[in-house]
Design a protein around this motif. Sequence first.
Motif, PDB file in Angstrom:
ATOM      1  N   ALA A 186     -45.559  -3.061   9.958  1.00 14.88           N
ATOM      2  CA  ALA A 186     -45.286  -2.924  10.526  1.00 14.88           C
ATOM      3  C   ALA A 186     -45.417  -3.131  12.012  1.00 14.88           C
ATOM      4  CB  ALA A 186     -43.463  -2.431  10.252  1.00 14.88           C
ATOM      5  N   ALA A 187     -46.403  -1.075  11.760  1.00 22.74           N
ATOM      6  CA  ALA A 187     -46.746  -0.757  13.181  1.00 22.74           C
ATOM      7  C   ALA A 187     -48.026  -1.725  13.343  1.00 22.74           C
ATOM      8  CB  ALA A 187     -47.325   0.906  13.105  1.00 22.74           C
ATOM      9  N   ALA A 188     -48.857  -2.048  12.943  1.00 20.12           N
ATOM     10  CA  ALA A 188     -49.879  -2.868  13.863  1.00 20.12           C
ATOM     11  C   ALA A 188     -49.697  -4.291  14.090  1.00 20.12           C
ATOM     12  CB  ALA A 188     -50.565  -3.227  12.738  1.00 20.12           C
ATOM     13  N   GLY A 189     -48.486  -4.960  13.563  1.00 24.68           N
ATOM     14  CA  GLY A 189     -47.477  -6.092  14.080  1.00 24.68           C
ATOM     15  C   GLY A 189     -46.747  -5.534  16.030  1.00 24.68           C
ATOM     16  N   SER A 190     -46.080  -4.383  15.809  1.00 26.29           N
ATOM     17  CA  SER A 190     -44.984  -3.808  16.690  1.00 26.29           C
ATOM     18  C   SER A 190     -46.587  -3.424  17.600  1.00 26.29           C
ATOM     19  CB  SER A 190     -44.492  -2.260  16.126  1.00 26.29           C
ATOM     20  OG  SER A 190     -43.717  -3.247  15.084  1.00 26.29           O
ATOM     21  N   LEU A 191     -47.366  -3.014  17.230  1.00 25.91           N
ATOM     22  CA  LEU A 191     -47.563  -2.332  19.082  1.00 25.91           C
ATOM     23  C   LEU A 191     -48.755  -3.662  19.374  1.00 25.91           C
ATOM     24  CD1 LEU A 191     -50.028  -0.201  20.013  1.00 25.91           C
ATOM     25  CD2 LEU A 191     -51.282  -0.702  18.161  1.00 25.91           C
ATOM     26  N   TYR A 192     -49.384  -4.754  18.838  1.00 26.40           N
ATOM     27  CA  TYR A 192     -50.222  -5.334  18.956  1.00 26.40           C
ATOM     28  C   TYR A 192     -48.948  -6.813  19.959  1.00 26.40           C
ATOM     29  CZ  TYR A 192     -51.522 -10.341  19.480  1.00 26.40           C
ATOM     30  OH  TYR A 192     -51.856 -11.663  20.036  1.00 26.40           O
ATOM     31  N   LEU A 193     -47.275  -6.536  19.246  1.00 23.93           N
ATOM     32  CA  LEU A 193     -46.649  -7.836  20.820  1.00 23.93           C
ATOM     33  C   LEU A 193     -46.053  -6.623  21.838  1.00 23.93           C
ATOM     34  CD1 LEU A 193     -43.861  -8.811  17.561  1.00 23.93           C
ATOM     35  CD2 LEU A 193     -45.742 -10.426  18.621  1.00 23.93           C
ATOM     36  N   LEU A 194     -46.509  -5.519  21.454  1.00 24.86           N
ATOM     37  CA  LEU A 194     -45.346  -4.266  22.633  1.00 24.86           C
ATOM     38  C   LEU A 194     -46.343  -4.090  23.437  1.00 24.86           C
ATOM     39  CD1 LEU A 194     -43.240  -1.827  20.695  1.00 24.86           C
ATOM     40  CD2 LEU A 194     -41.830  -3.921  22.198  1.00 24.86           C
ATOM     41  N   PHE A 195     -47.953  -3.821  23.440  1.00 27.98           N
ATOM     42  CA  PHE A 195     -48.572  -3.758  24.036  1.00 27.98           C
ATOM     43  C   PHE A 195     -49.828  -4.324  24.485  1.00 27.98           C
ATOM     44  CE2 PHE A 195     -46.734   0.464  22.220  1.00 27.98           C
ATOM     45  CZ  PHE A 195     -46.264   0.735  23.590  1.00 27.98           C
ATOM     46  N   VAL A 196     -49.900  -5.735  23.357  1.00 31.17           N
ATOM     47  CA  VAL A 196     -51.134  -6.154  23.878  1.00 31.17           C
ATOM     48  C   VAL A 196     -50.686  -7.521  23.729  1.00 31.17           C
ATOM     49  CG1 VAL A 196     -53.344  -7.562  22.422  1.00 31.17           C
ATOM     50  CG2 VAL A 196     -52.567  -5.407  21.733  1.00 31.17           C
ATOM     51  N   ASN A 221     -33.951 -12.083  25.569  1.00 31.02           N
ATOM     52  CA  ASN A 221     -34.496 -12.333  24.832  1.00 31.02           C
ATOM     53  C   ASN A 221     -35.104 -13.158  24.056  1.00 31.02           C
ATOM     54  OD1 ASN A 221     -31.341 -13.007  25.275  1.00 31.02           O
ATOM     55  ND2 ASN A 221     -31.303 -14.073  26.977  1.00 31.02           N
ATOM     56  N   LYS A 222     -35.931 -12.716  24.129  1.00 29.28           N
ATOM     57  CA  LYS A 222     -38.184 -13.330  23.938  1.00 29.28           C
ATOM     58  C   LYS A 222     -38.377 -12.624  22.519  1.00 29.28           C
ATOM     59  CE  LYS A 222     -39.871 -13.891  28.325  1.00 29.28           C
ATOM     60  NZ  LYS A 222     -41.746 -13.214  28.998  1.00 29.28           N
ATOM     61  N   SER A 223     -38.129 -13.404  21.887  1.00 28.82           N
ATOM     62  CA  SER A 223     -38.657 -13.705  20.718  1.00 28.82           C
ATOM     63  C   SER A 223     -39.541 -14.830  19.831  1.00 28.82           C
ATOM     64  CB  SER A 223     -37.662 -13.907  19.141  1.00 28.82           C
ATOM     65  OG  SER A 223     -37.194 -15.059  19.563  1.00 28.82           O
ATOM     66  N   SER A 224     -40.811 -14.423  18.967  1.00 24.48           N
ATOM     67  CA  SER A 224     -42.118 -15.283  18.465  1.00 24.48           C
ATOM     68  C   SER A 224     -41.691 -15.129  17.182  1.00 24.48           C
ATOM     69  CB  SER A 224     -42.961 -14.471  18.653  1.00 24.48           C
ATOM     70  OG  SER A 224     -43.325 -13.744  17.835  1.00 24.48           O
ATOM     71  N   LEU A 225     -42.876 -15.998  16.575  1.00 23.17           N
ATOM     72  CA  LEU A 225     -42.556 -16.325  14.704  1.00 23.17           C
ATOM     73  C   LEU A 225     -43.081 -15.277  14.064  1.00 23.17           C
ATOM     74  CD1 LEU A 225     -42.471 -18.547  12.616  1.00 23.17           C
ATOM     75  CD2 LEU A 225     -44.862 -19.049  12.255  1.00 23.17           C
ATOM     76  N   LEU A 226     -43.438 -14.076  14.987  1.00 20.24           N
ATOM     77  CA  LEU A 226     -45.026 -12.758  15.054  1.00 20.24           C
ATOM     78  C   LEU A 226     -43.824 -11.843  14.284  1.00 20.24           C
ATOM     79  CD1 LEU A 226     -47.068 -11.108  13.554  1.00 20.24           C
ATOM     80  CD2 LEU A 226     -47.548 -11.045  15.924  1.00 20.24           C
ATOM     81  N   SER A 227     -42.758 -11.857  15.467  1.00 22.82           N
ATOM     82  CA  SER A 227     -41.630 -10.808  15.613  1.00 22.82           C
ATOM     83  C   SER A 227     -41.092 -10.885  14.690  1.00 22.82           C
ATOM     84  CB  SER A 227     -41.176 -10.909  16.930  1.00 22.82           C
ATOM     85  OG  SER A 227     -40.792 -12.108  16.848  1.00 22.82           O
ATOM     86  N   ASP A 228     -40.002 -12.680  14.541  1.00 19.16           N
ATOM     87  CA  ASP A 228     -39.539 -13.043  13.531  1.00 19.16           C
ATOM     88  C   ASP A 228     -40.169 -12.797  11.918  1.00 19.16           C
ATOM     89  OD1 ASP A 228     -37.609 -13.552  14.940  1.00 19.16           O
ATOM     90  OD2 ASP A 228     -37.850 -15.739  14.460  1.00 19.16           O
ATOM     91  N   THR A 229     -41.052 -12.760  11.084  1.00 13.87           N
ATOM     92  CA  THR A 229     -42.063 -12.300  10.455  1.00 13.87           C
ATOM     93  C   THR A 229     -42.135 -10.891   9.794  1.00 13.87           C
ATOM     94  OG1 THR A 229     -43.244 -13.863  10.283  1.00 13.87           O
ATOM     95  CG2 THR A 229     -44.006 -12.957   9.026  1.00 13.87           C
ATOM     96  N   ILE A 230     -42.181 -10.111  11.245  1.00 13.59           N
ATOM     97  CA  ILE A 230     -42.419  -8.470  10.939  1.00 13.59           C
ATOM     98  C   ILE A 230     -41.079  -8.163  10.216  1.00 13.59           C
ATOM     99  CG2 ILE A 230     -43.110  -6.378  11.671  1.00 13.59           C
ATOM    100  CD1 ILE A 230     -44.556  -8.202  13.762  1.00 13.59           C
ATOM    101  N   PHE A 263     -42.215   0.612  15.347  1.00 11.93           N
ATOM    102  CA  PHE A 263     -43.637   1.389  15.441  1.00 11.93           C
ATOM    103  C   PHE A 263     -43.592   2.813  15.244  1.00 11.93           C
ATOM    104  CE2 PHE A 263     -46.564   3.914  18.154  1.00 11.93           C
ATOM    105  CZ  PHE A 263     -47.384   3.329  17.469  1.00 11.93           C
ATOM    106  N   THR A 264     -42.553   3.277  15.154  1.00 11.94           N
ATOM    107  CA  THR A 264     -42.167   4.616  14.522  1.00 11.94           C
ATOM    108  C   THR A 264     -42.484   4.559  13.227  1.00 11.94           C
ATOM    109  OG1 THR A 264     -39.829   4.397  14.164  1.00 11.94           O
ATOM    110  CG2 THR A 264     -39.801   5.208  16.343  1.00 11.94           C
ATOM    111  N   GLU A 265     -42.421   3.599  12.754  1.00  4.81           N
ATOM    112  CA  GLU A 265     -43.218   3.546  11.131  1.00  4.81           C
ATOM    113  C   GLU A 265     -44.460   4.247  10.750  1.00  4.81           C
ATOM    114  OE1 GLU A 265     -41.494   2.872   8.115  1.00  4.81           O
ATOM    115  OE2 GLU A 265     -40.003   3.821   9.122  1.00  4.81           O
TER     116      GLU A 265
END
Length: 266
Positions: A75-85, A99-108, A164-166
């Motif tokens: 969860a932290a790695a996925g969130s880090l990527y989506l938020l900062f990369v 209103n933005k989302s993606s297949l990856l954010s839905d999956t996480i 990401f706090t996880e």
Amino acid sequence: MAVGIGLMSFGDHVTPSKQLHWLSSVFAGMLMCKIVYDVTAMISSSFFKVYNKLNDKDKLEWNNRGFSTFHAIFAAAGSLYLLFVSDLFVDSQDELMINKSSLLSDTIMGVSIGYFLSDLAMIFYQFPALGGLEYVIHHGLSVYSILLALLSGQAHVYILMVLFTESTTPFVNLRWRLDVAGLKNSKIYVYNGVALFFGWLAARIILFVYLYYHMFTHFDQVKKVFPLGFYSLMTVPPVLSIMNLFWFWKIAKGMVKTLRKARHNE
């Protein structure tokens, strides 16, 4: 009345393929917990002598913390990527950031719901051996908030910040394992305690301050979230913040105690 209208319309974007993806992600999260639980038990019994000396209750918690750590890293790695990369949440004229989302954010988020539900099931079944009321509240609020974000497609950026706090969870779990292994006087226990303190400060205190700042500076968008989601954004993060501050106080006390003891033993 406004809340009712919001609840009726906030899932209009949901398609059967999205529903299938969400259910698959939740199931994958549950399956992940089961697999990692069993793998943790198998590896630990083969490579960690202390594991075989534990009683059944501690073995259960040892294995439970295995999939807790795995989910935290995921969860932290996925969130880090989506938020900062990635540039997913960059403001644009085409679509509001809220209103933005993606297949990856839905999956996480789906996988995280699967994890929280699995962990909640174990907590209730073994209550209070794996955690008290505070864990039930934390997990319950997490499932509730993630579910609202999935169904509405809104506020993913804030849910990912909280997920990401996880990233602090592996340090918490390592501390527990070192404790039951009788290594509270080891250097790694001290180093882990310091890492936990600063990690918690960064991920669960400072990041929450940034979350509130981000919501304040983007409040024109936050107000566009459907009513129940808006009220949840106004209430759930503060509740989690209070819990994080309480736990941080306990972590700080524990670190000071450990450092004093380590200095005394030198």
